[in-house]
Every structure is written in structure tokens, then in C-alpha cells.
Scaffold this active site. Sequence first.
Site, PDB file in Angstrom:
ATOM      1  N   GLU A 149       5.602 -13.626 -14.106  1.00 40.69           N
ATOM      2  CA  GLU A 149       4.965 -12.526 -13.370  1.00 40.69           C
ATOM      3  C   GLU A 149       4.272 -11.513 -14.278  1.00 40.69           C
ATOM      4  O   GLU A 149       3.273 -10.926 -13.892  1.00 40.69           O
ATOM      5  CB  GLU A 149       5.942 -11.830 -12.418  1.00 40.69           C
ATOM      6  CG  GLU A 149       7.028 -11.037 -13.074  1.00 40.69           C
ATOM      7  CD  GLU A 149       7.965 -10.393 -12.056  1.00 40.69           C
ATOM      8  OE1 GLU A 149       7.518  -9.985 -10.989  1.00 40.69           O
ATOM      9  OE2 GLU A 149       9.170 -10.294 -12.372  1.00 40.69           O
ATOM     10  N   CYS A 182       0.840  -1.194   0.000  1.00 40.51           N
ATOM     11  CA  CYS A 182       0.000   0.000   0.000  1.00 40.51           C
ATOM     12  C   CYS A 182       0.881   1.252   0.000  1.00 40.51           C
ATOM     13  O   CYS A 182       2.014   1.230   0.447  1.00 40.51           O
ATOM     14  CB  CYS A 182      -0.942   0.100   1.194  1.00 40.51           C
ATOM     15  SG  CYS A 182      -1.979  -1.328   1.419  1.00 40.51           S
ATOM     16  N   LYS A 235       5.053  -3.661  -6.067  1.00 38.73           N
ATOM     17  CA  LYS A 235       6.490  -3.469  -6.210  1.00 38.73           C
ATOM     18  C   LYS A 235       7.247  -3.740  -4.919  1.00 38.73           C
ATOM     19  O   LYS A 235       8.315  -4.319  -4.921  1.00 38.73           O
ATOM     20  CB  LYS A 235       6.743  -2.031  -6.677  1.00 38.73           C
ATOM     21  CG  LYS A 235       8.201  -1.682  -6.896  1.00 38.73           C
ATOM     22  CD  LYS A 235       8.741  -2.362  -8.129  1.00 38.73           C
ATOM     23  CE  LYS A 235      10.202  -2.077  -8.356  1.00 38.73           C
ATOM     24  NZ  LYS A 235      10.785  -3.108  -9.232  1.00 38.73           N
ATOM     25  N   HIS A 282      16.442 -35.510 -14.425  1.00 39.24           N
ATOM     26  CA  HIS A 282      16.006 -36.194 -13.204  1.00 39.24           C
ATOM     27  C   HIS A 282      14.503 -36.074 -12.992  1.00 39.24           C
ATOM     28  O   HIS A 282      14.023 -36.222 -11.877  1.00 39.24           O
ATOM     29  CB  HIS A 282      16.768 -35.654 -11.994  1.00 39.24           C
ATOM     30  CG  HIS A 282      18.232 -35.904 -12.087  1.00 39.24           C
ATOM     31  ND1 HIS A 282      18.793 -37.150 -11.936  1.00 39.24           N
ATOM     32  CD2 HIS A 282      19.264 -35.075 -12.401  1.00 39.24           C
ATOM     33  CE1 HIS A 282      20.102 -37.082 -12.116  1.00 39.24           C
ATOM     34  NE2 HIS A 282      20.411 -35.815 -12.402  1.00 39.24           N
ATOM     35  N   ASN A 310      -0.447   1.844   6.036  1.00 38.20           N
ATOM     36  CA  ASN A 310       0.323   0.863   5.270  1.00 38.20           C
ATOM     37  C   ASN A 310       0.974  -0.061   6.279  1.00 38.20           C
ATOM     38  O   ASN A 310       1.730   0.399   7.134  1.00 38.20           O
ATOM     39  CB  ASN A 310       1.389   1.603   4.441  1.00 38.20           C
ATOM     40  CG  ASN A 310       2.412   0.656   3.837  1.00 38.20           C
ATOM     41  OD1 ASN A 310       2.079  -0.474   3.508  1.00 38.20           O
ATOM     42  ND2 ASN A 310       3.637   1.120   3.688  1.00 38.20           N
ATOM     43  N   GLY A 311       0.662  -1.357   6.202  1.00 39.30           N
ATOM     44  CA  GLY A 311       1.225  -2.303   7.162  1.00 39.30           C
ATOM     45  C   GLY A 311       0.162  -3.294   7.574  1.00 39.30           C
ATOM     46  O   GLY A 311      -0.871  -3.423   6.915  1.00 39.30           O
ATOM     47  N   TRP A 314      -3.166  -2.489  -1.558  1.00 37.50           N
ATOM     48  CA  TRP A 314      -2.881  -3.842  -2.006  1.00 37.50           C
ATOM     49  C   TRP A 314      -3.434  -4.730  -0.902  1.00 37.50           C
ATOM     50  O   TRP A 314      -2.900  -4.769   0.197  1.00 37.50           O
ATOM     51  CB  TRP A 314      -1.376  -4.041  -2.168  1.00 37.50           C
ATOM     52  CG  TRP A 314      -0.999  -5.364  -2.737  1.00 37.50           C
ATOM     53  CD1 TRP A 314      -1.065  -5.735  -4.050  1.00 37.50           C
ATOM     54  CD2 TRP A 314      -0.466  -6.479  -2.036  1.00 37.50           C
ATOM     55  NE1 TRP A 314      -0.620  -7.023  -4.197  1.00 37.50           N
ATOM     56  CE2 TRP A 314      -0.239  -7.498  -2.984  1.00 37.50           C
ATOM     57  CE3 TRP A 314      -0.154  -6.729  -0.703  1.00 37.50           C
ATOM     58  CZ2 TRP A 314       0.274  -8.741  -2.648  1.00 37.50           C
ATOM     59  CZ3 TRP A 314       0.356  -7.963  -0.363  1.00 37.50           C
ATOM     60  CH2 TRP A 314       0.570  -8.959  -1.331  1.00 37.50           C
ATOM     61  N   GLU A 356      15.546 -16.537 -13.102  1.00 38.67           N
ATOM     62  CA  GLU A 356      15.088 -15.154 -13.250  1.00 38.67           C
ATOM     63  C   GLU A 356      14.299 -14.982 -14.553  1.00 38.67           C
ATOM     64  O   GLU A 356      13.277 -14.287 -14.582  1.00 38.67           O
ATOM     65  CB  GLU A 356      16.307 -14.208 -13.186  1.00 38.67           C
ATOM     66  CG  GLU A 356      16.053 -12.751 -13.543  1.00 38.67           C
ATOM     67  CD  GLU A 356      15.056 -12.026 -12.643  1.00 38.67           C
ATOM     68  OE1 GLU A 356      14.579 -12.608 -11.668  1.00 38.67           O
ATOM     69  OE2 GLU A 356      14.734 -10.871 -12.966  1.00 38.67           O
ATOM     70  N   LYS A 406      10.507 -13.652 -14.629  1.00 35.52           N
ATOM     71  CA  LYS A 406      10.079 -12.477 -15.417  1.00 35.52           C
ATOM     72  C   LYS A 406       8.876 -12.845 -16.269  1.00 35.52           C
ATOM     73  O   LYS A 406       7.899 -12.118 -16.325  1.00 35.52           O
ATOM     74  CB  LYS A 406      11.196 -11.989 -16.356  1.00 35.52           C
ATOM     75  CG  LYS A 406      12.295 -11.165 -15.782  1.00 35.52           C
ATOM     76  CD  LYS A 406      11.943  -9.795 -15.291  1.00 35.52           C
ATOM     77  CE  LYS A 406      11.455  -9.785 -13.891  1.00 35.52           C
ATOM     78  NZ  LYS A 406      12.380  -9.771 -12.800  1.00 35.52           N
ATOM     79  N   ARG A 452       3.078   0.202  -5.449  1.00 34.06           N
ATOM     80  CA  ARG A 452       2.985  -0.443  -4.140  1.00 34.06           C
ATOM     81  C   ARG A 452       1.665  -1.178  -3.953  1.00 34.06           C
ATOM     82  O   ARG A 452       1.469  -1.886  -2.960  1.00 34.06           O
ATOM     83  CB  ARG A 452       3.124   0.598  -3.025  1.00 34.06           C
ATOM     84  CG  ARG A 452       4.424   1.368  -3.060  1.00 34.06           C
ATOM     85  CD  ARG A 452       4.428   2.427  -1.999  1.00 34.06           C
ATOM     86  NE  ARG A 452       4.463   1.850  -0.674  1.00 34.06           N
ATOM     87  CZ  ARG A 452       5.560   1.544  -0.007  1.00 34.06           C
ATOM     88  NH1 ARG A 452       6.722   1.755  -0.547  1.00 34.06           N
ATOM     89  NH2 ARG A 452       5.502   1.031   1.197  1.00 34.06           N
TER      90      ARG A 452
HETATM   91  C1  F6R Z   1      10.355  -9.612  -9.470  1.00 33.53           C
HETATM   92  C2  F6R Z   1      10.448  -8.718  -8.332  1.00 33.53           C
HETATM   93  C3  F6R Z   1      10.377  -9.287  -6.963  1.00 33.53           C
HETATM   94  C4  F6R Z   1      11.387  -8.575  -6.044  1.00 33.53           C
HETATM   95  C5  F6R Z   1      11.237  -9.066  -4.603  1.00 33.53           C
HETATM   96  C6  F6R Z   1      12.273  -8.444  -3.684  1.00 33.53           C
HETATM   97  O1  F6R Z   1      10.473  -8.933 -10.674  1.00 33.53           O
HETATM   98  O2  F6R Z   1      10.548  -7.534  -8.492  1.00 33.53           O
HETATM   99  O3  F6R Z   1      10.587 -10.657  -6.974  1.00 33.53           O
HETATM  100  O4  F6R Z   1      12.674  -8.815  -6.524  1.00 33.53           O
HETATM  101  O5  F6R Z   1       9.956  -8.767  -4.131  1.00 33.53           O
HETATM  102  O6  F6R Z   1      12.162  -7.063  -3.673  1.00 33.53           O
HETATM  103  P1  F6R Z   1      13.325  -6.139  -3.134  1.00 33.53           P
HETATM  104  O7  F6R Z   1      14.498  -6.325  -4.032  1.00 33.53           O
HETATM  105  O8  F6R Z   1      12.771  -4.760  -3.178  1.00 33.53           O
HETATM  106  O9  F6R Z   1      13.637  -6.594  -1.744  1.00 33.53           O
END
Ligand code: F6R
Length: 609
Positions: free
Chosen positions: A489, A2, A604, A505, A100-101, A74, A482, A486, A27
Site C-alpha cells: 500500500e 471524503c 484512511k 502448493h 460525504n457518502g 476521494w 499484514e 503494508k 479521508r
Molecule cells: C491498511 C489500512 C486498511 C484499514 C481498513 C479498515 O493499512 O489501514 O486496510 O485497516 O480500511 O479500516 P478500519 O480499521 O478503520 O475499519
Amino acid sequence: MCGIVGYIGNKEALPILIDGLKRLEYRGYDSAGFSVLNGNGIMTEKAVGKVVELENKVNGKNIKGSVGIAHTRWATHGKPSERNAHPHCDCEKNIFLVHNGIIENYKELKADLEKLGHKFSSETDTEVLAHLIEEYAKQVPWEEAVWRTLAHVQGTYGIATIKADDPERIIVARNGSPLVLGILEDGFIIASDIAPIVRHTDRVIYLEDGEMAEITKEKYEVINFKRKKVAKEISKIDWTLEEAEKKGYDHFMMKEIMEQPEAVENSIRGRLVVGEGIAKLGGLRDVAERTRHLKRIVIVSCGTSYYAGLVGKYMFEEYAGIRTDVEYASEFRYRKPILDEETAVLAISQSGETADTLAAIREAKNKGALTLGIVNVVGSTIARETDAGVYNHAGPEIGVASTKAFTSQLSILALFTLFLGRQRDMSYVMGKRIAEELEKIPELIKTILKQSGEIKKIAKKYSSFSNLFFLGRKYNFPIAMEGALKLKEISYAHAEGYPFGEMKHGPIALIDKNFPVVAIATKDSVYEKTMSGIQEVKARSGKVIALATKGDREIQKMVDDAVFVPKTLEMLTPLLSVVPLQLFAYYFAVNKSLDVDKPRNLAKSVTVE
Ligand code: F6R
């Protein structure tokens, strides 16, 4: 999760609040709302969906007032709905609050308040705060009621609250969720981070956990949990508004992919001394004697940052000779980690606010380990709570899918490797070689970005597939993970990342013509093995998209499609091989008309556990 914004000053609050919410949407964006105070009381509006829904709803309405709070949500407690959207208020509709929390003991508090006759109108944990403040405010002044409320709360919060019958103040407080106060010429703006603030001022104050601030048009006063006034340092923001905007790209994600040469350059600038084969990391200066004697490093992080950590393990063990473990922060914190003074726990976090990573660092501190950070957001909680660390300087990352922060993290990990390696037995020759190759990386990334048209075509060709494998070995195993993350998500395709050698395996059973494989097959120490793996896939009618080293004609004959990356030192290949995978995921999702900057169910900055 949030985002919250508050404004008090001489201007109309609403446009500032709406603009602020838009900048905090990364957020959370399942509902939004605001409350604005004017001489006639408080006007509140809420809408489900992105901030633009709220904006459309109030368009044309006459909402005047120069004090207000707002929130983009969120959902954690209660589904996304207008009822559950913030601000929440007390029974009298006098106290309005955004949060937020997570309030962990909200059920007990709610039950107690209901016994006292309070009526709740949402399913959220947040609403108890407004009612509890109301309850205390029957006996004590508002600010004292806020203190008492927060003293009863378990959990995390960044809050901003306003009161209809006390219209000249905003009260804010923080514990575990970030809050930044922007100092304007004629007022103040408070927000979960600097994104809403940067267009108004570059002067900010970062609130710490346990601090509360009372803000009027003219002044602010910060008080800590001991009820002592705190003289806060005013910091200067060094991100420009332009940096936080899209610069003509359709999506922040694309802008951020394209910014990678610059982001990596900024991460290594002034830190790499090529002639001496060393890395100068000012943030580690004070702990350099401790890092010299470290026997072990434990990297804690989540998601993309976790995959950066996995690459870091290969780097540290191969070149610095330090045993390295990489842990999901969300698991580390619940285990009984064995740590000592010769261990450093290194948090990697773009946002610096990820709740699990922060909790892991706090646990490591309790156990006496040295805590270090690789963090992008300056002044964020992890940056402040670790003993020492290195900032990424990658600039703001707004797209929910992390891209430039990742390559920046990898380049900082390479600098760390040099730093730690040269404190141990890494030779000058090897140090110089790594430094020379690292310095070239930004230019090499540029050559990959020039191939985006080709990658776009390949992504289009495969975008109807709903299952894909990403396979890689050694340094490129984390890149396979990764690449899969990508894709899943932002495109919602089912993508699995695996170490290539593990495929036989079990997962190989899935391979058929409908389950393509993205194989990372750069010319390195495991190239031959990777080529055998590709043969195994082809023998089972699997389609293969290969990511290969420029000039590799042999592979082109074997696979269905190929993308080429330039040659570099093996430990640095992840910095290059990830770039085509980011572009592939981006075009794959765009081809499905998805909003890549705001994928469903994600936010994010994950400030909940
Ligand atoms: C994927 C992504 C998330 C963050 C994860 C950690 O694209 O952005 O998997 O990498 O939530 O976030 P940070 O790096 O902000 O601790």
C-alpha cells in the site's frame, strides 16, 4: 470517504476551513474546494490534488466571510477534476453543498430534474442534492426543502449546505457518514470527525443518522427524522491537538510506529489485573452473562483490522476455547450468515466508520447476534451501534497505513482472550502468565524500535525489488499478510502474504533470485517447520530476510539478512513481529521517495462500499 468542514461564527472562515481540510486529508485528497459567504454572495474555489493546491490557488486573494463550507474529495462518481470537486451548487448558484457518502439513486433523480430543466455541471452523485433542494425551495422554506430532498435520497450522506440569500445559517444532516459539531465560544465548526475541531474546542456533539442541524452564529438546533427537536449531549474530546500532529517526525506513519509502546500501554492500562490473571473490560460489563455462554464468535473487519481478527481467531480458539470465524466484512454482508443468540459478531475497526464493517454489524444485529466492537475512534458509528465493546485508546491514527491501531487491536484481542478464557476453563496460572507477558510488551516493542537503523539499511538494500513474499505460520501467518499489505500500500511493490506451508502448493514456482522472501521464523511451536521452508527457498536461489528470535544464531547462518525480536509468549509474538515489518515497509517506500502518509488511490477511512 471524503472529508467535510463547515464554519459559522465571528472569525474569518477561510483559514479555519483550509486548516480543517488539511486535518481531514487522510479521508481523501484528490481534489478540494470551499464556498465562503459574505455580504456580497458566495465565493467558491476548487483545485485538483491535495489541499495545499487549493491553498496556493487562493493565496493572496481577498476572500472574506465568516460562514463557509469545504470539502476534500476521494472520487467515487466522476474523475478527480475541478468540475467534480465540491462544493456543488444549484442552477441559480444560490445553494452550495458539500457531501460525504454516496447517493445511490442519483441517476433517476438527475433524470427527473433534467426533465424539469435543471442543468448539471458535474458527473457527481452529489450535485443532484443541490438541484433537488433548489426545486423544493421554490415551494417551501430552505430547511424543509433539505428534509424533502433527503427523504427522496437512497444512500449515505453527511452534508453541509449554505444559501446565498439566507446567509446566516448552515444546515447539516447525516445518514451513514459521520458529522461532529464543535461548540466554540463565538460560533460553531462542523466536520467529518474531530481532527479539524480539536484545536478550537473540546466540546462536541455527535450527530446520529437521520438527524439534521440548523446552525447560526449563536445557536444550533438538532431535529430528527420525525421532525422532533433532539436534546443532544455535549461530549468532551480527550485527544489533544499535539497528539494529532507529527511531533517532529517526517511522516505520521513513523510517528505512529514509534508511538506503539505507548499505544499498547494505553490499551491495556487499568484493564489488566496481573495478580489475578484477569482482564477487566468495563465496556463488556453489561453483556458479561451473555459472553459467558457464547458458543461462537464471528470477527468482521477489513484490511489491517481483518488481519488483527485472524490473530484473534488463533488466540480465542487456543486459550478461550471458543470457535471463531473471521470474515471480510465486505463478504459477510452479502452472504446469508448463519447466526444465533449464542454467537457474538465482533467488529474490529480503527475508524469505526468503515461502511462494510458497519453493514456487517447491522446485519448481525438483525439476526439476533450479540454485537461487539474493538474501535479506536470514540463516538464513531460502529462504537455507538454495537451492543458493547472496548475502545483502543491508541490515540488518533492519521497515516493512511494502519500501524499503532493494529498492535493496539492485538493487545485488546489478548485482553478479550483473557476475559473470555477466564469465564471458561482458563486456569489462574495461564491467565496470570498471559497477563504478565502482555504487560511486558510495550518495553519489548521499544527494543525493536531501537533497531530501526538496521532495518532501514535492509529496506534500502531490497528497495529495488518489485516482487516480495511474506511468509509465516500459525500466529505469524496473519502477520505475513499484514507485512505484505503494508509494503504494497505504501511502496506499490508487489508483495504477497502467504501461510508458509502453502508455499509448496504453488507459489514456490515464483521463487528465484529476483523474488526475495521475508520469512517470519520466531522460536515457537512451528519454528522447525518454518526453518524447513526457509531451506526450500534457499535451495531455489531465493534471498531470505528472516525475522527471528533474539539469540537465534543458527538462522543467521542460513539467511541473507536477519532482524531479531525478543522472546515472548507465542500468542503475543504478532505484537512484536509486525513492528520490523512496518519499519521495513516505511523505509522501503521512503527510499523510493513516496508519500507514505498519503499513498495513491487510498483513503484512511473507507466509508463507501
Ligand atoms: C491498511 C489500512 C486498511 C484499514 C481498513 C479498515 O493499512 O489501514 O486496510 O485497516 O480500511 O479500516 P478500519 O480499521 O478503520 O475499519
